[in-house]
Structure formats: structure tokens, C-alpha cells
Design an enzyme around this catalytic site. Structure first.
Site, PDB file in Angstrom:
ATOM      1  N   GLU A 119      10.723  -8.056  -3.719  1.00 28.55           N
ATOM      2  CA  GLU A 119      11.122  -6.794  -3.305  1.00 28.55           C
ATOM      3  C   GLU A 119      10.996  -6.467  -1.917  1.00 28.55           C
ATOM      4  OE1 GLU A 119      13.123  -4.619  -5.031  1.00 28.55           O
ATOM      5  OE2 GLU A 119      12.911  -5.377  -7.264  1.00 28.55           O
ATOM      6  N   SER A 123       6.491  -7.397   2.724  1.00 25.52           N
ATOM      7  CA  SER A 123       7.237  -7.838   3.949  1.00 25.52           C
ATOM      8  C   SER A 123       8.057  -9.087   3.788  1.00 25.52           C
ATOM      9  CB  SER A 123       6.526  -7.867   5.011  1.00 25.52           C
ATOM     10  OG  SER A 123       5.366  -8.885   4.732  1.00 25.52           O
ATOM     11  N   CYS A 158      10.400   1.358   1.883  1.00 22.00           N
ATOM     12  CA  CYS A 158      11.421   0.273   1.948  1.00 22.00           C
ATOM     13  C   CYS A 158      12.764   0.844   1.938  1.00 22.00           C
ATOM     14  CB  CYS A 158      11.074  -0.745   0.735  1.00 22.00           C
ATOM     15  SG  CYS A 158      11.232  -0.008  -0.782  1.00 22.00           S
ATOM     16  N   TRP A 202       0.628  -1.314  -0.019  1.00 17.61           N
ATOM     17  CA  TRP A 202      -0.130  -0.146  -0.016  1.00 17.61           C
ATOM     18  C   TRP A 202       0.834   1.204  -0.023  1.00 17.61           C
ATOM     19  CZ3 TRP A 202       2.042   2.239   4.038  1.00 17.61           C
ATOM     20  CH2 TRP A 202       2.602   1.307   5.158  1.00 17.61           C
ATOM     21  N   ASN A 203       2.103   1.282   0.397  1.00 18.55           N
ATOM     22  CA  ASN A 203       2.904   2.343   0.502  1.00 18.55           C
ATOM     23  C   ASN A 203       2.886   3.508  -0.637  1.00 18.55           C
ATOM     24  OD1 ASN A 203       4.923   0.651  -0.375  1.00 18.55           O
ATOM     25  ND2 ASN A 203       6.364   1.368   0.931  1.00 18.55           N
ATOM     26  N   LYS A 253      -3.087  -8.640  -6.668  1.00 16.42           N
ATOM     27  CA  LYS A 253      -3.542  -8.857  -5.643  1.00 16.42           C
ATOM     28  C   LYS A 253      -2.921  -7.608  -4.819  1.00 16.42           C
ATOM     29  CE  LYS A 253      -3.583 -10.225  -0.911  1.00 16.42           C
ATOM     30  NZ  LYS A 253      -4.233  -8.649  -0.504  1.00 16.42           N
TER      31      LYS A 253
HETATM   32  P1  NAP Z   1       2.679  -7.316   3.521  1.00 14.36           P
HETATM   33  O1  NAP Z   1       2.157  -7.247   4.707  1.00 14.36           O
HETATM   34  O2  NAP Z   1       3.835  -8.226   3.178  1.00 14.36           O
HETATM   35  O3  NAP Z   1       1.974  -6.761   2.187  1.00 14.36           O
HETATM   36  C1  NAP Z   1       2.347  -6.800   1.165  1.00 14.36           C
HETATM   37  C2  NAP Z   1       1.168  -7.481   0.122  1.00 14.36           C
HETATM   38  O4  NAP Z   1       1.481  -9.000   0.507  1.00 14.36           O
HETATM   39  C3  NAP Z   1      -0.158  -7.108   0.434  1.00 14.36           C
HETATM   40  O5  NAP Z   1      -0.978  -7.099  -0.825  1.00 14.36           O
HETATM   41  C4  NAP Z   1      -0.774  -8.201   1.372  1.00 14.36           C
HETATM   42  O6  NAP Z   1      -2.016  -8.323   1.480  1.00 14.36           O
HETATM   43  C5  NAP Z   1       0.059  -9.376   0.767  1.00 14.36           C
HETATM   44  N1  NAP Z   1       0.310 -10.670   1.637  1.00 14.36           N
HETATM   45  C6  NAP Z   1       0.657 -10.635   2.915  1.00 14.36           C
HETATM   46  N2  NAP Z   1       0.673 -11.992   3.294  1.00 14.36           N
HETATM   47  C7  NAP Z   1       0.543 -12.488   2.142  1.00 14.36           C
HETATM   48  C8  NAP Z   1       0.564 -14.113   1.925  1.00 14.36           C
HETATM   49  N3  NAP Z   1       0.799 -14.980   2.786  1.00 14.36           N
HETATM   50  N4  NAP Z   1       0.244 -14.545   0.728  1.00 14.36           N
HETATM   51  C9  NAP Z   1      -0.085 -13.592  -0.168  1.00 14.36           C
HETATM   52  N5  NAP Z   1      -0.057 -12.410  -0.130  1.00 14.36           N
HETATM   53  C10 NAP Z   1       0.102 -11.739   0.903  1.00 14.36           C
HETATM   54  O7  NAP Z   1       3.726  -5.814   3.417  1.00 14.36           O
HETATM   55  P2  NAP Z   1       3.239  -4.129   3.921  1.00 14.36           P
HETATM   56  O8  NAP Z   1       3.348  -4.169   5.404  1.00 14.36           O
HETATM   57  O9  NAP Z   1       1.991  -3.793   3.178  1.00 14.36           O
HETATM   58  O10 NAP Z   1       4.589  -3.098   3.258  1.00 14.36           O
HETATM   59  C11 NAP Z   1       5.337  -2.858   3.824  1.00 14.36           C
HETATM   60  C12 NAP Z   1       6.554  -3.884   3.400  1.00 14.36           C
HETATM   61  O11 NAP Z   1       6.917  -3.905   2.225  1.00 14.36           O
HETATM   62  C13 NAP Z   1       7.787  -3.238   4.287  1.00 14.36           C
HETATM   63  O12 NAP Z   1       8.627  -4.319   4.816  1.00 14.36           O
HETATM   64  C14 NAP Z   1       8.433  -2.589   3.068  1.00 14.36           C
HETATM   65  O13 NAP Z   1       9.815  -2.251   3.263  1.00 14.36           O
HETATM   66  C15 NAP Z   1       7.944  -3.528   1.826  1.00 14.36           C
HETATM   67  N6  NAP Z   1       8.444  -2.708   0.651  1.00 14.36           N
HETATM   68  C16 NAP Z   1       9.265  -3.131  -0.207  1.00 14.36           C
HETATM   69  C17 NAP Z   1       9.574  -2.373  -1.565  1.00 14.36           C
HETATM   70  C18 NAP Z   1      10.664  -2.822  -2.429  1.00 14.36           C
HETATM   71  O14 NAP Z   1      10.646  -2.415  -3.417  1.00 14.36           O
HETATM   72  N7  NAP Z   1      11.761  -3.496  -1.926  1.00 14.36           N
HETATM   73  C19 NAP Z   1       8.738  -1.269  -1.728  1.00 14.36           C
HETATM   74  C20 NAP Z   1       7.672  -1.032  -0.754  1.00 14.36           C
HETATM   75  C21 NAP Z   1       7.499  -1.810   0.295  1.00 14.36           C
HETATM   76  P3  NAP Z   1      -2.793  -7.775   2.703  1.00 14.36           P
HETATM   77  O15 NAP Z   1      -2.946  -6.452   2.467  1.00 14.36           O
HETATM   78  O16 NAP Z   1      -4.368  -8.381   2.410  1.00 14.36           O
HETATM   79  O17 NAP Z   1      -2.318  -8.546   3.619  1.00 14.36           O
END
Ligand code: NAP
Length: 459
Positions: A230, A209, A264, A132-133, A156
Site C-alpha cells: 500500500e 513509500s 496517501c 506513522w500517518n 515493524k
Molecule cells: P516510509 O519511509 O516508506 O516508511 C514506512 C515504513 O517502512 C516505516 O516503518 C519505515 O521505517 C519502513 N521502512 C523504510 N525503509 C525500509 C526498508 N528499506 N526496509 C524495511 N522497512 C523500511 O514511508 P513514510 O514516509 O513513513 O509514509 C509515507 C508514505 O506512505 C507516503 O508515500 C504515503 O502515501 C504512504 N502511505 C500509503 C498508504 C496506503 O494505504 N496506500 C497509507 C499510508 C501511507 P522507519 O520509520 O524506521 O524508516
């Protein structure tokens, strides 16, 4: 998790969405596969696909204000930062529209065996799981290259930005993309797993994450699907003793507080040379104390809310734990009282190596200060991390900074700036920050099928 829009500046539930059922998933897979098997994905149709990307860029810019406002009200982004995000999205669409023909050209391979070349073909259906960020930018990084290649994408998105997900899909349709080219799905992790397992799906791109990345990577591995991850980061912001201090303090604060600290590649660990540590610490403290917190739609606001109540609660618990384990709180540390999910700009210092905070990602406006006696100790602190996404080094001595950059184990290093992103520069991390790239030529080729063809020379 329910797909729901909650305004993080007020806590008000704006809209709740009905999850998609099996029928919608079946229909989506069938349409995407039919499109992939049609002329649409063929090389001859590249010009038409690139025109859609250009039209999409135009639509984004035409609706910039409305889209930025939507992000502000759905996940709390400052309105000006939302406008920048939309411009970056349009830039990515235009970049791939201009470069894709070149990236897809066959590449000759000199060999004594005859004439050999590698052709670039679309791979097939791609599942994208996104955070979402940056509700539009994260989608664009996957959509634009894959649309140019001829790979249909299923999305998704994070469950807290459903309006952004629907809007992105609608804009793509308005730009002239055919049915099946990009489909938003309000689905659960279990349904994502089913889609990854489907034999028509050839790849999965996840940004999010470590936890989600690990689960999805396992599913991709089990079914032998190509994946890119990522994930999170704990980026360093190194300030050397010869840095332009005013600039380093300004950029450092910006690098930590952009997007309410939910980036991130945000600067999270400030490693300061001992000779300038006191000056930087004081500068950051004054800047953090002067920050104007408030409504993300107010142009004068400098720090908006976190994306959700969960995010605020998690950050608060992390700060509390860090202090319990011996860290010192220089400023902040608490959610802001009143409505909405705001968090005070916070600085932690005296974080020992056995403090969990040393290794954790704080996804909000929390800076960590570390002090080092020389360049070797800077490298030691920087590399003692489970993550390896980006980083920044500030110094007037560019050669010294370059030497340090080559010793710090991350996917990206910026000298005299913060870790930023641009369509033509590859973006990706190492260690627990994931694998694979997005953007630039390297990101483009992640989901391209490379096909070697050899015409054997006569004996
Ligand atoms: P998140 O909880 O992992 O969610 C990311 C996406 O994954 C959401 O669409 C989430 O759906 C989905 N998801 C969660 N668990 C899943 C599973 N078991 N199977 C399939 N999909 C799943 O992360 P967040 O809290 O939204 O985002 C923050 C994290 O993203 C931070 O760690 C940040 O550093 C990282 N990030 C990395 C980058 C990069 O380019 N490296 C860029 C931006 C953010 P739901 O919303 O329905 O839970």
C-alpha cells in the site's frame, strides 16, 4: 533510524527507545511459530479469536481519549481526527469479528470431476511494515484480519511512533491474545530483511513509500513470499462544471488538509473544469488563508504540524523545486516560523508536464491546481501519473461522473466525496501505488491459504 518520540508541535524529544536485538527476534519468531502450530490457529478456535477482536474494540473505545492524545503528541494528529481514527479501528475489529466466519467458509466449485471445494486456512507468520500517518489504523488493517484468520503478526512500525506501537501491542495483550499473536519489534530494515527471509515467515504487508515498498517487495520476491504493498498516491480531485461548488470547495479543502495533508489518498491534484476553475481557485485560496494553525490538542485548531522536521524540510524543498521549474505559488510555501514542524497551507498552479511536481507526491498541505477544457482532458491529466491510488469526482450529473470514474486509472474512485475508507470497502491501488488490498473480503483473503480438495466421482 533511532526509535524516538518527538513532539512535532514543540520539537521536544519525549522518549528514546532501545532497539531490539537478535535474541528478541529469534524469540519472537519461535513464539509466533509455536502459536501458529498450536490449536490457536485452527478453525475450531475461531470463536475465541473473534472474541479477542471484540474485546480489543471495546478497549480501544474505552481508552479513545488517551489514545487520540498519544497520537497528537507523537505525530501531530488533530485530537478530533485521532478520536475518529480510534473509532474506525474499533469498527474494523468488529467488522472482521462479525464477518470472518463467513469469509472462512469453504467454497464449492461445480465440476464434472466430482465434489470440489476450496478451504480457507491460515497462511503462517506475517511481517507488517507500517507508516506513522495513521499510527493505529494502519496496524489494525493488518492485525484484525490476520488475527481472525489465525496468522501471527510481527510489526515493524515507523521509528517516529514507538509509543503508539507499544500501546497497540499492549492493548492486544490486554484483550486476551496469546503470546506470539502480535509482537512489536524496534528493528532496522536489515533485520526486517532477515525476518522476511526466515522460512517460518509466509507473507509481508507493507504500507509506506515507493522506496520502502520496492526494497521489501524485492526481498519478498527473492524468497517467494506473498506480499501486499500500500504505497503513495497523487490522487485527483475533479470538479466538473456542473458541481455543487460550495460543497466541492469545502470537501476539497478538507480532503487536502486532513491529517496535515499526510494521507496517501489525500486529494493532491485538483483538476478543475475551465468554466468553474476561477471560482474554485478563489474559494480554496480564501479557505486556506483562513485556516487556524496550531496545537493539535486544541479543539479549535484546523491544521496541526507535520510529523517531523524531515517531513517539513522535504516538503519545503519540493515546493521550492516546483517553483524553480516554473510553477506559480498562489499562497503559502513555507514552514511556519517558531517552534514545531508546521507548514503553511499551500497552493501551486501552472505546473507543466516537464515539472517534477507533476509526478511527485507532496506529503503535506500542498494542493496542485490543473485546469482542463473538457472531460477528455480531465482523464488525460488524471491518468498521466505514476500513481493510481484513489480519486474523487464532483458533479451533479452522476451518470457523467460514473463514466469519468470508469476511465480514471486508480484503485478507488469516490463521486461527490473524497477518498475515504470503511471496514467493508476494499482499499488498494494500482501502478506505483502498490498491489493487493486491505479491508473488506478482498483484503481478508490476501493472507489466506486457499486449499482445493476434490472427491473424484466414480467412473
Ligand atoms: P516510509 O519511509 O516508506 O516508511 C514506512 C515504513 O517502512 C516505516 O516503518 C519505515 O521505517 C519502513 N521502512 C523504510 N525503509 C525500509 C526498508 N528499506 N526496509 C524495511 N522497512 C523500511 O514511508 P513514510 O514516509 O513513513 O509514509 C509515507 C508514505 O506512505 C507516503 O508515500 C504515503 O502515501 C504512504 N502511505 C500509503 C498508504 C496506503 O494505504 N496506500 C497509507 C499510508 C501511507 P522507519 O520509520 O524506521 O524508516
Amino acid at each position: 533510524m533511532a526509535y524516538q518520540s518527538v513532539n512535532p508541535a514543540t520539537g521536544e524529544v519525549v522518549k528514546t527507545f532501545t532497539p531490539h536485538d537478535q535474541q528478541k527476534i529469534d524469540q519472537t519468531l519461535a513464539r509466533a511459530q509455536a502459536l501458529f502450530k498450536s490449536d490457536w490457529s485452527q478453525h475450531d478456535h475461531l470463536p475465541q479469536r473473534l472474541d479477542v477482536l471484540l474485546k480489543f474494540a471495546d478497549l480501544l473505545l474505552e481508552q479513545k481519549e488517551q489514545l487520540a492524545t498519544l497520537m497528537s503528541s507523537e505525530m501531530g494528529k488533530l485530537i478530533a481526527q485521532g478520536r475518529d481514527e480510534i473509532e474506525l479501528c474499533a469498527g474494523i475489529a468488529r467488522y472482521y469479528s462479525a464477518q470472518a466466519a463467513e469469509f472462512l467458509k469453504p467454497v464449492q466449485y461445480p465440476t464434472d470431476l466430482g465434489e470440489a471445494w476450496v478451504e480457507n486456512h491460515p497462511l503462517g507468520l506475517i511481517m507488517a511494515v507500517e507508516p506513522w500517518n495513521f499510527p493505529f489504523y494502519q496496524l489494525m488493517r493488518v492485525f484484525a484480519p490476520n488475527y481472525a484468520i489465525g496468522n501471527p503478526v510481527m510489526l515493524k512500525h515507523a521509528s517516529i511512533v514507538p509509543q503508539c506501537a507499544e500501546k497497540f501491542e499492549a492493548l492486544i495483550r490486554d484483550a486476551g491474545a496469546p503470546d506470539g499473536a502480535f509482537t512489536n519489534l524496534f528493528i532496522s530494515p536489515d533485520q526486517v530483511a532477515e525476518i522476511i527471509a526466515d522460512q517460518r515467515v509466509q507473507g509481508v504487508a507493507l504500507t509506506g513509500s515507493e522506496g520502502a515498498g520496492s526494497v521489501v517487495a524485492q526481498q519478498a520476491g527473492k524468497h517467494l513470499k506473498k506480499s501486499t504493498l500500500e504505497l503513495g498516491g497523487n490522487d485527483v480531485f475533479v470538479v466538473l462544471d456542473d458541481a455543487d461548488m460550495e460543497k466541492a470547495i469545502t470537501i476539497g479543502c478538507q480532503a487536502r488538509l486532513n491529517n496535515a495533508g499526510q494521507v496517501c489518498t489525500a486529494a493532491k491534484r485538483f483538476i478543475l473544469h475551465e468554466k468553474i476553475a476561477a471560482q474554485f481557485r478563489q474559494g480554496m485560496l480564501e479557505a486556506f488563508k483562513a485556516i487556524k494553525i496550531g496545537d493539535p490538542l486544541d479543539e479549535s485548531t484546523q491544521l496541526g504540524p507535520l510529523s517531523s522536521k524531515d517531513a517539513t524540510d522535504k516538503l519545503y524543498k519540493q515546493v521550492q523545486k516546483a517553483v524553480k521549474q516554473g510553477a506559480t505559488l498562489l499562497t503559502g510555501g513555507n514552514p511556519v516560523q517558531g517552534q514545531g514542524f508546521f507548514f503553511e497551507p499551500t497552493i501551486l498552479e501552472n505546473i507543466s508536464i516537464d515539472n517534477d511536481a507533476w509526478y511527485e507526491e507532496f506529503f503535506g498541505p500542498v494542493a496542485q491546481i490543473y485546469i482542463a477544457k473538457d472531460d477528455d482532458e480531465i482523464v488525460e491529466i488524471a491518468n498521466n501519473s505514476n500513481y493510481g491510488l484513489g480519486g474523487a469526482i464532483h458533479s451533479k450529473d452522476i451518470e457523467r461522473a460514473k463514466k469519468l470514474a470508469s476511465r480514471i486509472e486508480t484503485g478507488m474512485l469516490w463521486i461527490n466525496w473524497y477518498t475515504a475508507s470503511s471496514p467493508e470497502l476494499p482499499f488498494g491501488g494500482v501502478k506505483r501505488s502498490g498491489y493487493g488490498h486491505e479491508l473488506a473480503d478482498i483484503g481478508f483473503s490476501e493472507f489466506v491459504q486457499k486449499r482445493l480438495v476434490v472427491v473424484k466421482s466414480a467412473e
